[in-house]
Design an enzyme around this catalytic site. Structure first.
Site, PDB file in Angstrom:
ATOM      1  N   HIS A 311     -23.938  -7.630  63.402  1.00 12.15           N
ATOM      2  CA  HIS A 311     -22.515  -7.973  63.403  1.00 12.15           C
ATOM      3  C   HIS A 311     -21.894  -7.417  62.136  1.00 12.15           C
ATOM      4  CE1 HIS A 311     -18.864 -10.406  63.576  1.00 12.15           C
ATOM      5  NE2 HIS A 311     -19.142 -10.540  64.853  1.00 12.15           N
ATOM      6  N   ASP A 369     -23.377 -12.677  71.796  1.00 10.83           N
ATOM      7  CA  ASP A 369     -23.572 -12.043  73.094  1.00 10.83           C
ATOM      8  C   ASP A 369     -25.011 -12.024  73.559  1.00 10.83           C
ATOM      9  OD1 ASP A 369     -20.944 -11.408  73.644  1.00 10.83           O
ATOM     10  OD2 ASP A 369     -21.008  -9.757  72.221  1.00 10.83           O
TER      11      ASP A 369
HETATM   12  N1  ACO Z   1     -29.799  -2.338  66.589  1.00 13.14           N
HETATM   13  C1  ACO Z   1     -30.433  -1.514  65.739  1.00 13.14           C
HETATM   14  N2  ACO Z   1     -29.969  -1.158  64.526  1.00 13.14           N
HETATM   15  C2  ACO Z   1     -28.799  -1.660  64.178  1.00 13.14           C
HETATM   16  C3  ACO Z   1     -28.064  -2.527  65.011  1.00 13.14           C
HETATM   17  C4  ACO Z   1     -28.623  -2.861  66.267  1.00 13.14           C
HETATM   18  N3  ACO Z   1     -27.997  -3.680  67.092  1.00 13.14           N
HETATM   19  N4  ACO Z   1     -26.918  -2.873  64.390  1.00 13.14           N
HETATM   20  C5  ACO Z   1     -26.916  -2.247  63.214  1.00 13.14           C
HETATM   21  N5  ACO Z   1     -28.053  -1.514  63.079  1.00 13.14           N
HETATM   22  C6  ACO Z   1     -28.477  -0.741  61.899  1.00 13.14           C
HETATM   23  C7  ACO Z   1     -27.744   0.595  61.781  1.00 13.14           C
HETATM   24  O1  ACO Z   1     -28.450   1.616  62.435  1.00 13.14           O
HETATM   25  C8  ACO Z   1     -27.692   0.771  60.279  1.00 13.14           C
HETATM   26  O2  ACO Z   1     -28.955   1.185  59.864  1.00 13.14           O
HETATM   27  P1  ACO Z   1     -29.092   2.240  58.618  1.00 13.14           P
HETATM   28  O3  ACO Z   1     -28.538   1.523  57.427  1.00 13.14           O
HETATM   29  O4  ACO Z   1     -30.530   2.523  58.525  1.00 13.14           O
HETATM   30  O5  ACO Z   1     -28.283   3.438  59.017  1.00 13.14           O
HETATM   31  C9  ACO Z   1     -27.474  -0.628  59.747  1.00 13.14           C
HETATM   32  O6  ACO Z   1     -28.085  -1.503  60.749  1.00 13.14           O
HETATM   33  C10 ACO Z   1     -26.015  -1.009  59.565  1.00 13.14           C
HETATM   34  O7  ACO Z   1     -25.348  -0.747  60.775  1.00 13.14           O
HETATM   35  P2  ACO Z   1     -23.800  -0.439  60.911  1.00 13.14           P
HETATM   36  O8  ACO Z   1     -23.594   0.298  62.196  1.00 13.14           O
HETATM   37  O9  ACO Z   1     -23.271   0.153  59.661  1.00 13.14           O
HETATM   38  O10 ACO Z   1     -23.230  -1.899  61.025  1.00 13.14           O
HETATM   39  P3  ACO Z   1     -21.823  -2.271  61.582  1.00 13.14           P
HETATM   40  O11 ACO Z   1     -21.386  -3.451  60.807  1.00 13.14           O
HETATM   41  O12 ACO Z   1     -20.909  -1.116  61.608  1.00 13.14           O
HETATM   42  O13 ACO Z   1     -22.178  -2.642  63.093  1.00 13.14           O
HETATM   43  C11 ACO Z   1     -22.208  -3.645  65.191  1.00 13.14           C
HETATM   44  C12 ACO Z   1     -21.893  -3.832  63.708  1.00 13.14           C
HETATM   45  C13 ACO Z   1     -21.315  -2.532  65.789  1.00 13.14           C
HETATM   46  C14 ACO Z   1     -21.903  -4.943  65.913  1.00 13.14           C
HETATM   47  C15 ACO Z   1     -23.697  -3.247  65.353  1.00 13.14           C
HETATM   48  O14 ACO Z   1     -24.523  -4.220  64.752  1.00 13.14           O
HETATM   49  C16 ACO Z   1     -24.094  -3.030  66.813  1.00 13.14           C
HETATM   50  O15 ACO Z   1     -23.876  -1.934  67.346  1.00 13.14           O
HETATM   51  N6  ACO Z   1     -24.692  -4.072  67.475  1.00 13.14           N
HETATM   52  C17 ACO Z   1     -25.024  -3.980  68.869  1.00 13.14           C
HETATM   53  C18 ACO Z   1     -23.780  -4.227  69.708  1.00 13.14           C
HETATM   54  C19 ACO Z   1     -23.388  -5.684  69.729  1.00 13.14           C
HETATM   55  O16 ACO Z   1     -24.211  -6.572  69.930  1.00 13.14           O
HETATM   56  N7  ACO Z   1     -22.078  -5.908  69.555  1.00 13.14           N
HETATM   57  C20 ACO Z   1     -21.509  -7.263  69.597  1.00 13.14           C
HETATM   58  C21 ACO Z   1     -20.884  -7.616  68.312  1.00 13.14           C
HETATM   59  S1  ACO Z   1     -20.369  -9.284  68.352  1.00 13.14           S
HETATM   60  C22 ACO Z   1     -18.950  -9.294  69.196  1.00 13.14           C
HETATM   61  O17 ACO Z   1     -18.184  -8.385  69.306  1.00 13.14           O
HETATM   62  C23 ACO Z   1     -18.678 -10.549  69.888  1.00 13.14           C
END
Ligand code: ACO
Length: 434
Positions: A311, A369
């Site tokens: 998140h 979710d």
């Molecule tokens: N699975 C694997 N790796 C992940 C995930 C994930 N779900 N989420 C983040 N990471 C990793 C990234 O690859 C990154 O790794 P790195 O530092 O080695 O490059 C690090 O964690 C940080 O990730 P960011 O993308 O910078 O984090 P951000 O805050 O932008 O992302 C997000 C948040 C979009 C929700 C992300 O965690 C994601 O895509 N999750 C899956 C989708 C999801 O469940 N969305 C629902 C959100 S809640 C809602 O809207 C109700």
């Protein structure tokens, strides 16, 4: 003036003798913010923050999140207490008005919502313009946007009464629109709302009943639905809420603004995630395939993410995920689902991910979710309706945030700046010379 003055931070432009004091503003809780409103005027520079991760775009009194501690408060009340003790309609009153209602206020508010549940009869025909296989979120965007063409007697955003009527209309009508989007897709007759039923109960009725026979809503499932709505009701300045605020800052009418919010919610990184979780669980298929899947998630080149994990704000267990997990068990128990393979898979996946250094070091925890898809599937909702349910719940948050913004005298047109890296000025080359 926003917030309370709380010191300042001084910045200097290296290589010059120019410095500037940025006032620090304190909220009631949470980190202070540096006020950069005079930055360009003083130093001739902007700030760069793609995704707005470090930028407070507005002042708000509605929802507070402490992502490190896993805290979520609506108007100061913890989500756990509201999910346990309050009805969704009580939460809607709280979000919109700032205080919990007394018994009379609640009953009047509830009555007002109940009396706006019907759609203009002509809207029935509007649904028929969509293909039967349209995604219900496409129908939601279209029909909610179209409300502005049907209810133009309440579109003067400077009139507080109009704002209130629009809020009631939106909160009351989105479940009817959502249920009709579903009925249209499955080819069943639209069910008119029943105002003798409570909010979540009425929604389940419109989704599941058919005119040919009586239908009684299961009270445990109605309670679970009510709680799911509460958990999704607001979440401060997320992508869809910021979309609603940005659209609203132009003076656009609330129906158009909420339609914009619905479009923004649709994406898999936001509201579409619970649909994506079920798809992912289906693709993994079996507990034995989890290590392989986790391997793909950790592989930087694979672009595979563990959906329902991570998140932008929560760097701890999402408090809503815990309540959702409990609700999930209650629903499966009520429906007599003893061994749900999807739940087993989800639990095993969660356990492994919570122990794996990749997820631990990045503070990736289950979000709301992760479990909601399993509950909704057990309740009979097709996956395409998951995000729609989210939109039904979030309409309350969106309209509360929109109303707060319109009533804020310091509100101005939202207009971010950019770091331009395109070509500098050049001469037009005639077609024949290219
Ligand atoms: N699975 C694997 N790796 C992940 C995930 C994930 N779900 N989420 C983040 N990471 C990793 C990234 O690859 C990154 O790794 P790195 O530092 O080695 O490059 C690090 O964690 C940080 O990730 P960011 O993308 O910078 O984090 P951000 O805050 O932008 O992302 C997000 C948040 C979009 C929700 C992300 O965690 C994601 O895509 N999750 C899956 C989708 C999801 O469940 N969305 C629902 C959100 S809640 C809602 O809207 C109700």
């Amino acid at each position: 003036m926003s917030g309370t003055a709380n010191g300042s931070v001084t910045i200097s432009l290296d290589g010059t003798n120019q410095t500037m004091k940025l006032p620090l503003l304190a909220g009631s809780i949470g980190p202070s913010v540096a006020d950069i409103r005079k930055l360009y005027g003083s130093l001739g520079i902007f700030t760069f923050d793609p995704g707005y991760g470090e930028t407070a775009s507005c002042e708000s009194k509605i929802t507070y999140i402490d992502g490190d501690e896993g805290v979520l408060l609506y108007r100061g009340y913890p989500i756990e207490a509201l999910a346990e003790h309050a009805s969704f309609i009580e939460v809607a009153y709280l979000l919109l008005n700032g205080e919990l209602p007394n018994a009379t206020e609640l009953s009047e508010f509830d009555m007002s919502v109940r009396h706006h549940t019907m759609l203009h009869e002509q809207l029935r025909r509007f649904f028929e313009g969509f293909r039967r296989d349209a995604h219900p979120m496409a129908v939601m965007c279209g029909v909610v946007g179209a409300l502005s063409a049907f209810y133009h007697d309440s579109l003067d955003i400077t009139n507080p009464e109009h704002r209130t009527i629009s809020a009631f209309r939106l909160i009351a009508k989105v479940p009817t629109i959502a249920a009709w989007a579903y009925k249209y897709a499955v080819g069943q007759p639209f069910m008119y709302p029943r105002n003798d039923l409570a909010y979540a109960e009425n929604f389940l009725y419109m989704m599941n009943a058919v005119p040919a026979e009586p239908y009684k809503v299961n009270p445990i499932l109605a309670r679970a639905m009510d709680r799911i709505l509460t958990l999704h009701a607001d979440h401060e300045q997320n992508a869809s809420t910021s979309t609603v605020r940005l659209a609203g800052s132009t003076g656009a009418n609330p129906f158009a603004c909420i339609a914009a919010g619905i479009a923004s919610l649709w994406g898999p990184a936001h509201g579409g995630a619970n649909e994506a979780v079920l798809k992912m669980l289906g693709e993994i298929g079996h507990v034995s395939a989890i290590p392989d899947f986790i391997g793909k998630v950790k592989d930087r080149n694979s672009n595979v993410r563990l959906m329902g994990f991570g998140h932008r704000v929560y760097k701890n267990y999402d408090p809503r995920a815990k309540i959702m997990q409990r609700t999930c068990y209650e629903v499966l128990d009520e429906l007599g689902i003893k061994d749900d393979p999807l739940l087993d898979l989800a639990m095993a996946l969660e356990k492994i991910a919570l122990e794996d250094d990749y997820f631990v070091s990045r503070k990736l925890y289950p979000n709301v979710d992760f479990y909601s898809g399993i509950i909704l599937k057990a309740m009979g909702f097709p996956t395409s309706m998951f995000t729609v349910l989210f939109a039904v719940a979030r309409t309350v948050g969106w309209i509360s945030q929109w109303k707060e913004m319109i009533e804020d005298p310091s509100q101005r047109l939202g207009r971010p700046r950019q770091l331009y890296t395109g070509p500098t000025q050049r001469n037009y080359v005639p077609l024949a010379a290219r």
